[in-house]
Design a protein around this motif. Sequence first.
Motif: not given
Length: 190
Positions: A137-149, A152-162
């Motif tokens: 939630x609340x992701x901020x993305x900033x970029x000037x060009x495709x080479x530099x992105x 930031x995110x206040x919370x991040x959850x990743x799950x792997x399964x299968x």
Amino acid sequence: MDRLFFTVRYSRYAVVLIAILAISILLDTLCWHHTIHRLETSAHTAIATADKNGWAVHATPLRRGGWPFGAWVELDHLDATHPASSGSPYDAGWAAEHLRLGGSWTSLLRTGLPISLTGHQAIRLVLNDKILTVLTSGVQIRFRNPEDLRFSAPQFQMALSGGWPDRQIFAKNLSGRLIRFPETDRKSVV
């Protein structure tokens, strides 16, 4: 004899001040229209490119905003899905509550193109029997060009399964930078 407060000397200053304010408002409005046009073109191009690459994108119509302190376009309830096919053997989906492309004048001048994803975001990627799910939630993305992105995110959850061992990764205040190096000329390397 009483002197009038609003004399000729003061009226000249008032006319100059009103002219400066009018010119400032006119320039801000022209910059806003130009920036909104560029942001809408970028959004429509991104959606058309996604459609061309097999994604089905559904969202509310673009809304304009930000005048007089910035410029942005917003989408609500963005859903994008990519079914598996012979050309791309993965299923993917993305659901976002709110996406804002653009920002205040200072953020546009300082960081290039800010993208704000407010509300809950869910991304799922399925390849064969392996499933990757990302919630944030609340992701901020900033970029000037495709080479530099930068992101930031206040919370991040990743799950792997299968097919993978079941794992969950949690992070708070996650931020980082993705740098893509341009391809080098192979003749100069040899």
